[in-house]
Design a protein around this motif. Structure first.
Motif, short mmCIF file in Angstrom:
data_model
loop_
_atom_site.label_atom_id
_atom_site.label_comp_id
_atom_site.label_asym_id
_atom_site.label_seq_id
_atom_site.Cartn_x
_atom_site.Cartn_y
_atom_site.Cartn_z
N THR A 127 0.98 -1.20 0.12
CA THR A 127 0.09 -0.14 0.02
C THR A 127 1.01 1.30 0.10
N TYR A 128 1.72 1.29 0.80
CA TYR A 128 2.89 2.40 0.85
C TYR A 128 3.49 2.54 -0.62
N LEU A 129 4.05 1.63 -1.13
CA LEU A 129 4.61 1.52 -2.47
C LEU A 129 3.58 2.06 -3.38
N LEU A 239 13.26 1.91 -1.96
CA LEU A 239 12.26 1.11 -0.97
C LEU A 239 12.74 -0.42 -0.71
N GLU A 240 13.08 -0.73 0.23
CA GLU A 240 13.25 -2.15 0.31
C GLU A 240 12.49 -2.90 1.54
N HIS A 241 11.53 -3.74 1.05
CA HIS A 241 10.74 -4.39 1.75
C HIS A 241 11.05 -5.93 2.43
N ALA A 242 11.11 -6.36 3.32
CA ALA A 242 11.39 -7.61 3.79
C ALA A 242 10.36 -8.21 4.88
N THR A 243 10.17 -9.62 4.57
CA THR A 243 9.20 -10.12 5.47
C THR A 243 9.32 -11.58 5.67
N THR A 254 9.42 -5.47 7.54
CA THR A 254 10.13 -4.34 7.84
C THR A 254 10.20 -3.40 6.49
N LEU A 255 9.82 -2.26 6.19
CA LEU A 255 10.04 -1.40 5.12
C LEU A 255 11.25 -0.21 5.32
N THR A 256 12.23 -0.02 4.45
CA THR A 256 13.10 1.09 4.71
C THR A 256 13.13 1.75 3.41
N ALA A 257 13.77 3.35 3.27
CA ALA A 257 13.86 4.04 2.52
C ALA A 257 15.19 4.33 2.49
N CYS A 258 15.86 4.57 1.28
CA CYS A 258 17.11 4.95 1.54
C CYS A 258 17.18 6.25 0.40
N ILE A 266 10.25 2.77 7.61
CA ILE A 266 9.11 3.33 7.58
C ILE A 266 8.20 2.43 8.67
N ASP A 267 7.44 3.41 9.50
CA ASP A 267 6.26 2.87 10.13
C ASP A 267 5.53 2.53 9.41
N LEU A 268 5.00 1.28 9.45
CA LEU A 268 3.64 0.66 8.80
C LEU A 268 2.60 0.28 9.97
N PRO A 269 1.15 0.24 9.20
CA PRO A 269 0.27 -0.05 10.14
C PRO A 269 0.27 -1.34 10.43
#
Length: 321
Positions: A127-129, A239-243, A254-258, A266-269
């Motif tokens: 959703t963030y992406l 943006l890098e997402h790992a689950t 987790t989601l990080t922005a560089c 990035i805080d996610l719901p």
């Protein structure tokens, strides 16, 4: 709310969600194997049956949740709609575009609500992406890489090359096509585990001003569970997402922005995608939300998934174009 849950394989992931919902008062699980039904009854306390016809036509059933093998989706959904039921169909919708159109035609003719389990649309990271692409938060999207790796966690699903695109990569193709559209070029390659149990595939999708790569593997050992994520490269950020998750889809993310200013998390719901998808389905049935996962919205991703499926299962010489 009474739900008919069809299937004892991936249906367990849906069962785990229903078991934690106070608004779902009754779930009856259909399966063909008594031993599997006994385990579901023990794990979740649900009633079980081997009589599909009686369950679909039961006047007290509100929703038919279809987690059967994909080639059975269309006919089962159509039977359920004609029996006056709303329907949730596990992804992918069908094994052919013709069957997908039959489901949509029946939906229109009967006026029933029909949902496809495009669970990844409800992932907080996805959703963030999507929002970042829509509002040009980091500039144009240049590259999108997705990865999904899993052990064989669901009984009856060997996830060989004959099912890799359909059962494991379809959700990622939905994300890619929603952000970049239909690709101009498709390149697919894969390898299979011993005896057809497990496989790995790489798919590269070409666009005029972007590229996408979708990788998947079901060759992991059991303790590995499920892991994956994405890397989205924009002109102004990555943006890098790992689950990490289990068979129910629950786990950590987790989601990080560089950016040029540095890297930050990035805080996610809260919430995992399967539960959020079912939240949406039940909210639609209660009239609180509009259906975001109708079959018609899944057609573009399904078309690409079927294309990749044919490439992975065809002779190697025909896999590139």
């Amino acid at each position: 709310m009474k739900i008919a849950l069809l299937g004892t394989g991936f249906g367990q992931a849906h069962a785990a969600v229903y078991a934690n919902r106070p608004d779902v008062t009754d779930v009856v699980v259909f399966g063909r194997t008594p031993a599997k039904l006994e385990k579901i009854a023990e794990d979740f306390g649900f009633a079980t049956t081997t009589d599909l016809d009686a369950l679909i036509t039961d006047p007290s059933v509100d929703l038919v949740d279809i987690c059967l093998p994909t080639h059975l989706h269309a006919d089962t959904a159509i039977r359920a709609m004609h029996a006056g039921k709303d329907v949730l169909i596990e992804l992918p919708l069908t094994t052919t575009m013709d069957d997908a159109e039959r489901v949509i035609d029946t939906q229109h003719a009967t006026g029933r609500q029909v949902f496809v389990d495009m669970f990844s649309r409800f992932s907080p990271a996805n959703t963030y992406l999507r929002a970042a692409v829509e509002d040009h938060r980091y500039g144009p999207l240049l590259s999108l890489e997705t990865e999904s790796r899993t052990a064989l966690l669901w009984p009856g699903y060997d996830l060989g090359l004959d099912s890799m695109a359909m059962d494991m990569m379809h959700a990622d193709f939905d994300l890619v096509t929603s952000l970049l559209g239909t690709p101009d070029t498709v390149n697919a390659t894969g390898t299979e585990g011993p005896g057809g149990r497990g496989s790995a595939a790489d798919v590269i999708l070409g666009y005029p001003h972007a590229t996408a790569r979708c990788s998947a593997s079901s060759l992991m050992p059991q303790p590995y569970a499920r892991r994956g994520g994405y890397r989205a490269t924009f002109t102004g950020a990555v943006l890098e997402h790992a689950t990490i998750a289990g068979f129910t889809g629950q786990g950590s993310s987790t989601l990080t922005a560089c950016t040029a200013d540095g890297e930050h998390v990035i805080d996610l719901p809260d919430g995992h995608a399967y539960a959020l998808m079912i939240d949406h389905v039940l909210a639609c049935l209660a009239g609180r939300e509009e259906n975001r996962i109708e079959p018609a919205t899944a057609l573009e991703a399904l078309r690409l998934t079927l294309d990749v499926h044919h490439r992975l299962t065809a002779p190697r010489a025909a896999q590139q174009s």
